[in-house]
Design a protein around this motif. Structure first.
Motif, PDB file in Angstrom:
ATOM      1  N   GLU A  34      39.389  40.481  43.888  1.00 26.15           N
ATOM      2  CA  GLU A  34      39.078  40.483  45.324  1.00 26.15           C
ATOM      3  C   GLU A  34      37.918  39.534  45.606  1.00 26.15           C
ATOM      4  O   GLU A  34      37.930  38.802  46.600  1.00 26.15           O
ATOM      5  CB  GLU A  34      38.756  41.908  45.801  1.00 26.15           C
TER       6      GLU A  34
ATOM      7  N   ARG B  70      39.300  36.103  45.555  1.00 30.70           N
ATOM      8  CA  ARG B  70      40.102  35.886  46.768  1.00 30.70           C
ATOM      9  C   ARG B  70      39.205  35.569  47.955  1.00 30.70           C
ATOM     10  O   ARG B  70      39.535  34.734  48.796  1.00 30.70           O
ATOM     11  CB  ARG B  70      40.956  37.122  47.057  1.00 30.70           C
TER      12      ARG B  70
ATOM     13  N   GLU C  65      43.613  50.499  48.024  1.00 30.02           N
ATOM     14  CA  GLU C  65      42.436  50.646  48.869  1.00 30.02           C
ATOM     15  C   GLU C  65      42.676  51.819  49.814  1.00 30.02           C
ATOM     16  O   GLU C  65      43.745  51.926  50.411  1.00 30.02           O
ATOM     17  CB  GLU C  65      42.183  49.363  49.654  1.00 30.02           C
TER      18      GLU C  65
END
Length: 146
Positions: free
Chosen positions: A106, A109, A11
């Motif tokens: 993600e 998550r 990221e």
């Protein structure tokens, strides 16, 4: 940082945003200045926009996914992919697929119900990737310029 074969994913933080400019221009050719691009991303970050990128085996940034966490009545909590772009020289080498898998993880998550994106009707290669990655076409997107 995640490594998949020779694909490295990370990221990007605010200070490194301009590094993704050349890749973003492949998708958004109206962007002509790296500093202006970085400022636009800074503004979007305040709205939850995040930018994840992949590097090839030489360390060159070759692909990106820009996304945000949203909640809507029709989809509940989900990640929305605003931008997915790969340099022409790196297409077909698994970068976009790896980024889509990263975004899926993600979303899981964060407890999201799914991942959504819109894609230009002319982007047939991208559509094949999205369909192969488990996306479906549940609706048409309509827009009106004012």
């Amino acid at each position: 940082m995640t490594t998949q074969h020779t694909i490295k994913i990370e990221e990007l933080g605010g200070a490194d945003t301009a590094l993704a400019f050349d890749v973003m221009r492949e998708l958004r050719p109206h962007l002509t200045d790296a500093d202006e691009f970085a400022e636009l991303v800074r503004t979007q970050r305040r709205e939850g926009y995040r930018l994840v990128v992949s590097y090839d085996e030489t360390g060159l940034l070759v692909s990106l996914a820009g996304f945000r966490h949203q909640t809507s009545l029709y989809a509940g909590s989900h990640l929305y992919i605003d931008d997915l772009s790969t340099l022409p020289s790196a297409r077909g080498k698994g970068h976009a697929g790896a980024l889509l898998r990263w975004v899926d993880e993600e979303a899981r998550r964060l407890g999201c119900a799914g991942v959504h994106l819109d894609s230009g009707t002319q982007r047939h290669d991208a559509h094949r990737l999205y369909l192969a990655s488990g996306f479906v076409i549940p609706a048409f997107h309509f827009a009106k310029s004012l």
